[in-house]
Scaffold this active site. Structure first.
Site, PDB file in Angstrom:
ATOM      1  N   LYS A 119      45.355  55.456  38.396  1.00  7.51           N
ATOM      2  CA  LYS A 119      44.045  55.601  37.764  1.00  7.51           C
ATOM      3  C   LYS A 119      43.797  57.052  37.324  1.00  7.51           C
ATOM      4  CE  LYS A 119      42.591  51.315  37.892  1.00  7.51           C
ATOM      5  NZ  LYS A 119      43.791  50.611  38.346  1.00  7.51           N
TER       6      LYS A 119
HETATM    7  C1  PLP Z   1      39.404  46.317  35.969  1.00  9.84           C
HETATM    8  C2  PLP Z   1      39.844  46.527  37.394  1.00  9.84           C
HETATM    9  N1  PLP Z   1      38.985  46.236  38.381  1.00  9.84           N
HETATM   10  C3  PLP Z   1      39.315  46.407  39.680  1.00  9.84           C
HETATM   11  C4  PLP Z   1      40.552  46.915  40.036  1.00  9.84           C
HETATM   12  C5  PLP Z   1      40.884  47.055  41.482  1.00  9.84           C
HETATM   13  O1  PLP Z   1      41.107  48.382  41.824  1.00  9.84           O
HETATM   14  P1  PLP Z   1      41.808  48.744  43.225  1.00  9.84           P
HETATM   15  O2  PLP Z   1      43.279  48.664  42.999  1.00  9.84           O
HETATM   16  O3  PLP Z   1      41.350  50.155  43.501  1.00  9.84           O
HETATM   17  O4  PLP Z   1      41.316  47.784  44.220  1.00  9.84           O
HETATM   18  C6  PLP Z   1      41.466  47.245  39.045  1.00  9.84           C
HETATM   19  C7  PLP Z   1      42.791  47.775  39.401  1.00  9.84           C
HETATM   20  O5  PLP Z   1      43.667  47.969  38.621  1.00  9.84           O
HETATM   21  C8  PLP Z   1      41.111  47.053  37.684  1.00  9.84           C
HETATM   22  O6  PLP Z   1      41.959  47.341  36.694  1.00  9.84           O
END
Ligand code: PLP
Length: 386
Positions: free
Chosen positions: A187
């Site tokens: 990210k």
């Molecule tokens: C649009 C979206 N929402 C939520 C997430 C979840 O993030 P995390 O991996 O920090 O749980 C991601 C992860 O890639 C994402 O792309």
């Protein structure tokens, strides 16, 4: 001959300050949630301009806690974009609520006010809308909030891609009631795994803080620093184990200091892509509705359109043969077996997501990409499509 052998899809940059903060944590003898996490929360909230920030171990956890804090219950209906990662949908299912995936705008993969109005007309009794600021571009969030308010629908923002993102100069995280960010490894800033829930609502903050740690009415740090014995606590609900350890927060503190620099660095790469790829008729470039400066540029997703001589999958294979990493964001929710079967989803209801899915590929994007790397990628794209 080029000296470039491999260009990854994404790359992290860890500097001296991350190492300094990490060493402070290691030397302190306290690795889990404590002072560094508090400091990260405070600095993140200040950065956004929000009252409260609650650090957790993923954006998925933040979304889950957010849904809980908004009082969404089993059986409630929740609108989400089909063009998103599975996490946006699964958190709704965690509590037994039901998702309704909807189509998004072609070129941005965002839910627009028009799309939302139509969905509300079609589906009655919607309790919540989860907006995804896809790729790092803000949706028309003020208009979406206004529509939801008019219909008594709650709204939560999935800003996993959107730090720092602005809409007309105002930071995402300052518009709605709850915004969730991700610090996953690829990210815009990272803690390895991690997330942050931001809100101005004190009751939401209190609920999230409690549920993040087993539903215990005291946080770990307080239990080990206050005069009241650490064993003396109560559990007010069946909570979760979602707290962010100080080890992760230390990395986050260092990354936060560089967030704007990283963003402008990614923008430079994006400007190169736009300039060099704009005349290629076989690909559609991502649409940026506002200023380039307002976009976090987590992703640069192109779409191979019907003029392209090869399929998306062949294109990805050939890019890989040339040493260029790519990715796909996303296989839409309505194509994923669990959701497709549970809700009898048919692709005809998602014309824009289908058009995107038939050819979407995200090109490498990270800070400090050299012009040599960028030119290599652009040449690879052109050669493959020639
Ligand atoms: C649009 C979206 N929402 C939520 C997430 C979840 O993030 P995390 O991996 O920090 O749980 C991601 C992860 O890639 C994402 O792309």
């Amino acid at each position: 001959m080029s000296t470039i052998t491999k260009i990854p899809f994404s790359k992290i940059f860890i500097g001296d300050s991350e190492r300094k903060y990490l060493n402070e944590v290691l030397d302190s003898g306290w690795l889990t949630t404590a002072g560094k996490t508090l400091e990260f929360e405070k600095k993140f909230a200040d950065f956004i301009g929000a009252k409260y920030a609650c650090a957790v171990n993923s954006c998925t956890a933040a979304l889950h806690l957010g849904i809980d804090a908004l009082g969404i219950k089993a059986g409630d209906k929740v609108l989400i974009p089909s063009m998103t990662f599975a996490a946006t949908g699964e958190v709704v299912r965690y509590i037994g609520a039901e998702i309704i995936p909807i189509d998004t705008e072609y070129g941005t993969n965002l839910i627009t006010p028009e799309i939302l109005e139509k969905a509300i007309e079609k589906h009655k009794d919607i309790k919540l809308l989860i907006v995804v600021h896809y790729g790092g571009q803000a949706a028309q969030i003020k208009e979406l909030i206004e529509i939801c308010n008019r219909h008594g629908i709650k709204i939560m923002e999935d800003a996993a891609h959107a730090f720092p993102t602005r809409k007309d100069g105002q930071l995402v995280g300052t518009f709605g009631d709850i915004t969730c960010f991700s610090f996953y490894a690829n990210k815009t800033i990272t803690t390895g795994e991690g997330g942050m829930l931001v809100t101005n609502d004190e009751s939401v903050y209190k609920r999230v803080k409690t549920m993040r740690l087993h539903g215990i009415n005291r946080d770990i740090w307080d239990r080990f620093t206050s005069k009241t014995p650490s064993w003396e606590y109560d559990v007010i609900d069946a909570g979760y184990k979602y707290n962010m350890p100080d080890l992760a927060a230390a990395i986050g503190l260092g990354q936060l200091e560089k967030a704007e620099l990283f963003r402008s660095e990614r923008q430079k790469a994006v400007e190169f892509y736009y300039e060099k790829l704009k005349d290629l008729s076989m690909i559609d470039l991502p649409i940026c509705h506002g200023e380039l400066e307002d976009h976090a540029w987590h992703l640069f997703p192109i779409v191979l359109n019907q003029k392209a001589s090869i399929s998306r999958n062949e294109f990805i294979e050939k890019m890989s043969e040339q040493g260029v990493g790519t990715s796909v964001h996303y296989k839409p929710i309505h194509q994923l077996t669990y959701y497709k079967e549970r809700y009898n989803l048919i692709k005809e209801d998602y014309p824009n997501a289908e058009l995107t899915w038939s050819g979407n590929v995200s090109l490498p994007l990270y800070p400090y990409m050299t012009s040599e790397e960028l030119q290599y990628i652009v040449d690879a794209v052109k050669n493959i499509l020639a």
